[in-house]
Structure formats: C-alpha cells, structure tokens
Design a protein around this motif. Structure first.
Motif, PDB file in Angstrom:
ATOM      1  N   PHE A 136       0.843  -1.195   0.000  1.00  0.00           N
ATOM      2  CA  PHE A 136       0.000   0.000   0.000  1.00  0.00           C
ATOM      3  C   PHE A 136       0.880   1.248   0.000  1.00  0.00           C
ATOM      4  O   PHE A 136       0.400   2.362   0.076  1.00  0.00           O
ATOM      5  N   VAL A 137       2.178   1.017  -0.079  1.00  0.00           N
ATOM      6  CA  VAL A 137       3.119   2.134   0.022  1.00  0.00           C
ATOM      7  C   VAL A 137       3.017   3.030  -1.209  1.00  0.00           C
ATOM      8  O   VAL A 137       2.989   2.550  -2.334  1.00  0.00           O
ATOM      9  N   GLY A 138       2.918   4.309  -0.991  1.00  0.00           N
ATOM     10  CA  GLY A 138       2.879   5.280  -2.080  1.00  0.00           C
ATOM     11  C   GLY A 138       1.504   5.486  -2.684  1.00  0.00           C
ATOM     12  O   GLY A 138       1.297   6.412  -3.449  1.00  0.00           O
ATOM     13  N   ALA A 139       0.554   4.628  -2.338  1.00  0.00           N
ATOM     14  CA  ALA A 139      -0.778   4.741  -2.929  1.00  0.00           C
ATOM     15  C   ALA A 139      -1.649   5.710  -2.134  1.00  0.00           C
ATOM     16  O   ALA A 139      -1.552   5.781  -0.914  1.00  0.00           O
ATOM     17  N   GLN A 140      -2.467   6.441  -2.854  1.00  0.00           N
ATOM     18  CA  GLN A 140      -3.432   7.323  -2.184  1.00  0.00           C
ATOM     19  C   GLN A 140      -4.566   6.484  -1.605  1.00  0.00           C
ATOM     20  O   GLN A 140      -4.970   5.484  -2.194  1.00  0.00           O
ATOM     21  N   ASP A 141      -5.052   6.855  -0.423  1.00  0.00           N
ATOM     22  CA  ASP A 141      -6.249   6.217   0.129  1.00  0.00           C
ATOM     23  C   ASP A 141      -6.910   7.189   1.084  1.00  0.00           C
ATOM     24  O   ASP A 141      -6.423   7.411   2.194  1.00  0.00           O
ATOM     25  N   LYS A 142      -8.008   7.772   0.629  1.00  0.00           N
ATOM     26  CA  LYS A 142      -8.684   8.796   1.429  1.00  0.00           C
ATOM     27  C   LYS A 142      -9.905   8.240   2.159  1.00  0.00           C
ATOM     28  O   LYS A 142     -10.776   8.977   2.571  1.00  0.00           O
ATOM     29  N   GLY A 143      -9.948   6.938   2.303  1.00  0.00           N
ATOM     30  CA  GLY A 143     -11.052   6.320   3.030  1.00  0.00           C
ATOM     31  C   GLY A 143     -11.113   6.832   4.463  1.00  0.00           C
ATOM     32  O   GLY A 143     -10.081   6.969   5.115  1.00  0.00           O
ATOM     33  N   LEU A 144     -12.337   7.103   4.939  1.00  0.00           N
ATOM     34  CA  LEU A 144     -12.498   7.628   6.299  1.00  0.00           C
ATOM     35  C   LEU A 144     -12.331   6.506   7.321  1.00  0.00           C
ATOM     36  O   LEU A 144     -12.978   5.462   7.223  1.00  0.00           O
ATOM     37  N   VAL A 145     -11.450   6.707   8.289  1.00  0.00           N
ATOM     38  CA  VAL A 145     -11.260   5.712   9.340  1.00  0.00           C
ATOM     39  C   VAL A 145     -11.924   6.170  10.636  1.00  0.00           C
ATOM     40  O   VAL A 145     -12.600   5.406  11.309  1.00  0.00           O
ATOM     41  N   LEU A 146     -11.736   7.431  10.971  1.00  0.00           N
ATOM     42  CA  LEU A 146     -12.262   7.917  12.251  1.00  0.00           C
ATOM     43  C   LEU A 146     -12.581   9.405  12.150  1.00  0.00           C
ATOM     44  O   LEU A 146     -11.794  10.178  11.607  1.00  0.00           O
ATOM     45  N   LYS A 147     -13.738   9.775  12.674  1.00  0.00           N
ATOM     46  CA  LYS A 147     -14.151  11.175  12.677  1.00  0.00           C
ATOM     47  C   LYS A 147     -14.729  11.451  14.053  1.00  0.00           C
ATOM     48  O   LYS A 147     -15.603  10.718  14.511  1.00  0.00           O
ATOM     49  N   ARG A 148     -14.198  12.450  14.742  1.00  0.00           N
ATOM     50  CA  ARG A 148     -14.666  12.701  16.102  1.00  0.00           C
ATOM     51  C   ARG A 148     -14.661  14.207  16.342  1.00  0.00           C
ATOM     52  O   ARG A 148     -13.695  14.879  16.033  1.00  0.00           O
ATOM     53  N   CYS A 149     -15.768  14.715  16.877  1.00  0.00           N
ATOM     54  CA  CYS A 149     -15.867  16.156  17.134  1.00  0.00           C
ATOM     55  C   CYS A 149     -16.116  16.381  18.614  1.00  0.00           C
ATOM     56  O   CYS A 149     -16.838  15.616  19.257  1.00  0.00           O
ATOM     57  N   GLY A 150     -15.531  17.429  19.171  1.00  0.00           N
ATOM     58  CA  GLY A 150     -15.790  17.802  20.557  1.00  0.00           C
ATOM     59  C   GLY A 150     -17.128  18.507  20.670  1.00  0.00           C
ATOM     60  O   GLY A 150     -17.883  18.619  19.701  1.00  0.00           O
ATOM     61  N   GLY A 151     -17.462  18.986  21.856  1.00  0.00           N
ATOM     62  CA  GLY A 151     -18.725  19.685  22.082  1.00  0.00           C
ATOM     63  C   GLY A 151     -18.741  21.034  21.386  1.00  0.00           C
ATOM     64  O   GLY A 151     -17.717  21.515  20.907  1.00  0.00           O
ATOM     65  N   MET A 200       4.109   9.570   0.929  1.00  0.00           N
ATOM     66  CA  MET A 200       3.302  10.332  -0.032  1.00  0.00           C
ATOM     67  C   MET A 200       4.072  11.542  -0.541  1.00  0.00           C
ATOM     68  O   MET A 200       4.710  12.250   0.234  1.00  0.00           O
ATOM     69  N   ASP A 201       3.963  11.808  -1.844  1.00  0.00           N
ATOM     70  CA  ASP A 201       4.596  13.013  -2.376  1.00  0.00           C
ATOM     71  C   ASP A 201       3.726  14.222  -2.020  1.00  0.00           C
ATOM     72  O   ASP A 201       2.607  14.080  -1.519  1.00  0.00           O
ATOM     73  N   ALA A 202       4.266  15.422  -2.281  1.00  0.00           N
ATOM     74  CA  ALA A 202       3.605  16.647  -1.844  1.00  0.00           C
ATOM     75  C   ALA A 202       2.176  16.750  -2.375  1.00  0.00           C
ATOM     76  O   ALA A 202       1.258  17.145  -1.646  1.00  0.00           O
ATOM     77  N   LYS A 203       1.991  16.378  -3.623  1.00  0.00           N
ATOM     78  CA  LYS A 203       0.680  16.531  -4.243  1.00  0.00           C
ATOM     79  C   LYS A 203      -0.338  15.568  -3.613  1.00  0.00           C
ATOM     80  O   LYS A 203      -1.457  15.953  -3.282  1.00  0.00           O
ATOM     81  N   THR A 204       0.070  14.313  -3.446  1.00  0.00           N
ATOM     82  CA  THR A 204      -0.821  13.312  -2.861  1.00  0.00           C
ATOM     83  C   THR A 204      -1.168  13.678  -1.426  1.00  0.00           C
ATOM     84  O   THR A 204      -2.309  13.518  -0.978  1.00  0.00           O
ATOM     85  N   CYS A 205      -0.176  14.187  -0.707  1.00  0.00           N
ATOM     86  CA  CYS A 205      -0.391  14.581   0.683  1.00  0.00           C
ATOM     87  C   CYS A 205      -1.376  15.746   0.760  1.00  0.00           C
ATOM     88  O   CYS A 205      -2.337  15.713   1.532  1.00  0.00           O
ATOM     89  N   GLY A 206      -1.149  16.769  -0.065  1.00  0.00           N
ATOM     90  CA  GLY A 206      -2.049  17.929  -0.076  1.00  0.00           C
ATOM     91  C   GLY A 206      -3.475  17.526  -0.408  1.00  0.00           C
ATOM     92  O   GLY A 206      -4.439  18.017   0.189  1.00  0.00           O
ATOM     93  N   ASP A 207      -3.607  16.606  -1.358  1.00  0.00           N
ATOM     94  CA  ASP A 207      -4.914  16.110  -1.773  1.00  0.00           C
ATOM     95  C   ASP A 207      -5.613  15.398  -0.604  1.00  0.00           C
ATOM     96  O   ASP A 207      -6.795  15.625  -0.313  1.00  0.00           O
ATOM     97  N   CYS A 208      -4.855  14.564   0.113  1.00  0.00           N
ATOM     98  CA  CYS A 208      -5.412  13.815   1.243  1.00  0.00           C
ATOM     99  C   CYS A 208      -5.836  14.770   2.360  1.00  0.00           C
ATOM    100  O   CYS A 208      -6.948  14.686   2.885  1.00  0.00           O
ATOM    101  N   LEU A 209      -4.955  15.716   2.689  1.00  0.00           N
ATOM    102  CA  LEU A 209      -5.268  16.647   3.779  1.00  0.00           C
ATOM    103  C   LEU A 209      -6.429  17.575   3.405  1.00  0.00           C
ATOM    104  O   LEU A 209      -7.214  17.983   4.271  1.00  0.00           O
TER     105      LEU A 209
END
Ligand SMILES: *[C@@H]1O[C@H](CO)[C@@H](O)[C@H](O)[C@H]1NC(C)=O
Length: 294
Positions: A136-151, A200-209
């Motif tokens: 899975f190295v180097g591959a993009q994966d934007k699947g949601l694993v965890l989402k948590r919000c405070g009050g 991740m390269d800069a572009k893939t990282c920016g896309d993920c974030l």
C-alpha cells in the motif's frame, strides 16, 4: 473525655490524590486512537507468520533511529515466505526516544488487538503502524477511518473562535511537508496539526489533507475540537488550553514528558503526605482506646 479521630484531613488528602491523578495522567503519546484488522486470518506457524514477525522486528529496530520507514519482508533468511509489507510513522514533533517507545507500545499491542490478522493497522496518538500482504506504500487512500468532534463552542458570540479555527484549517491545507502544525504559539485560541504517511509526495499529501480538512469543516461545524483520520493522513484541531480530549495538550515537544514527570513528583508528595496523615490518625485512634471508649 472522648477523643474522636479526625477524618477530615485524611478525606481531603484522598480527594486531592484522586484529583491529581485525574488531571495529570492524561497526555500520553501512547493513547489509543484506532485499530483495524483484516477479516482474513493466517494460520499460526505458516511462513506468512514468519514473514510478519520478521517485518515487525525490522520496524522495532528501525524505530530506534528513524521516525518513518517502510519494509517488505519475505521472512527470516533464507526463507521465501509470502511477502508482507509494513510502515511505521511517528508524529512529526516526537523525539527519537518518544518515537521509539510509542512504536514499541504499538508492536506489543497489535498482536493482541488483531490476532493472526493478514493485515492490521494501529494508530496511537503519537505513532502509527500498519502491515498487510499487499503493498500500500505510495498509494493514495482517502477512506475515512475515524471522525470525532468535541462539544459545541460555548459563547461563540463574536465568532472569533470560528474565524481562528478557519485560519488553522487553512494553514494546514496550505502548509508544506508531511507533518504540519498551525496556530501554535502566538496565544491563538485554536491549534491544529496534520500528518501524511511518509511515503506520499507533496501533491498526494495535499490532496489527502484537503479531504480531511473538508470533513473537519463539514462534520465538526462549531465544535471546540475535531479530528479526522483517513487511511493515509489525518488532521486535528483543538482549543488552546480548553482540553476537549485528555491528550490535547498545548504542544511543546517535551510536554508529554514534562507532564508525566509532574504527575510522578506530585504523586510522591501526595503519597508521603497521605502516609503521614494516616500514621497520625493511627496514633490518635490507638491512644483514644485508653480513655475507656465503649
Ligand atoms: C493476501 O492473503 C489472502 C488470505 O490469505 C489471500 O487470499 C490473498 O490472495 C493475499 N494477497 C496477496 C497479494 O498475496
């Protein structure tokens, strides 16, 4: 005359003791965030297990010196077991020794969290490990694993908190590098950090974030804190000083260590004080017997 032992100082100290340990244990890089295990299991004793074990050993050895690394393993030489692939990564602000102890903690947990799993991942607050039987190295994966919000932010009258949060989120997206911080120092009300997996390269990282921050914006509306973990990157923000999560310390690289040291020192002081009070209570209790209490 009757002497009643006085419990008040003892109770007060006990209270102090509990308060101390409630407020000083929290911030730890080894706090659990999430774990994921493949439904597929391997059979114990097979070559694939040797491959995974050898991979995990490589991770343990590498974490002594590097904050990120990736491995492909075919088991201990000279075997050629089915390949396993793995990465580990520490949060960008950790010292080498904190990184190593975080990875060590992950490695001891992952086997019991995901027994005999063909693939597994474990995210602690300070580090991440993952292995699988396909790369899975180097591959993009934007699947949601965890989402948590405070009050919700109380008293959000001026809308200043919202504006500052937006500034922090924008700072994360427009930042550079795999580890990004925003809002630290300068007395702002909001702080944030984000990290991409090191391959991740800069572009893939920016896309993920970009995706992670988009989800923070839409899901955590006016929340005082939020965190979104995608498979390959994460972004989080929190209110400075108003800890929405136990670990959301005002970052300074050594604050984890500092707060632990404090907890230990305060714990020792409280413990000694407790013993003294307890001994004097015993003395009181013992000597009041002589006065003919029924
Ligand atoms: C991974 O393991 C599963 C279960 O043993 C197997 O079905 C699959 O083909 C493997 N994938 C690769 C790439 O080896």
């Amino acid at each position: 005359m009757k002497m009643k032992p006085n419990f008040t100082p003892l109770l007060l100290l006990l209270l102090l003791f509990f308060l101390l340990f409630n407020t000083t244990t929290p911030s730890s890089i080894t706090d659990f965030v999430y774990a994921g295990c493949s439904p597929l299991k391997y059979t114990p004793g097979t070559p694939y297990q040797a491959s995974v074990n050898s991979l995990l050993t490589s991770i343990a050895n590498s974490a002594i010196i590097l904050p990120y690394n990736q491995f492909t393993s075919t088991g201990p030489m000279p075997s050629s077991a089915p390949s396993s692939f793995g990465v580990y990564q520490c949060r960008g602000d950790l010292s080498v020794s904190d990184c190593q102890s975080c990875i060590q903690s992950s490695l001891t947990q992952i086997g019991s969290l995901c027994p005999f799993a063909v693939g597994a991942s474990l995210q602690l607050l300070g580090c991440f490990i993952r292995y699988d039987n396909s790369s899975f190295v180097g591959a993009q994966d934007k699947g949601l694993v965890l989402k948590r919000c405070g009050g919700s932010v109380a008293n959000n009258g001026g809308g200043d908190y919202g504006a500052q949060r937006e500034g922090v989120l924008t700072g994360i997206v427009s930042g550079t590098g795999t580890y990004r911080v925003a809002g630290r120092g300068g007395g702002g009300a909001v702080q944030g950090e984000a990290q991409c997996e090191g391959d991740m390269d800069a572009k893939t990282c920016g896309d993920c974030l970009g995706d992670a921050v988009g989800t923070l914006r839409s899901a955590c509306g006016d929340a005082v804190s939020g965190e979104v973990y995608l498979v390959k990157c994460y972004a989080r923000y929190w209110a400075t000083g108003a800890y929405a999560r136990s670990d959301a310390h005002d970052y300074s690289p050594s604050s984890d260590v500092a707060s632990k040291t404090w907890a230990i020192v305060l714990g020792i002081i409280a413990g000694v004080a407790l013993i003294i009070v307890f001994l004097s209570f015993l003395r009181q209790a013992c000597c009041s017997h002589g006065h003919g209490k029924m």
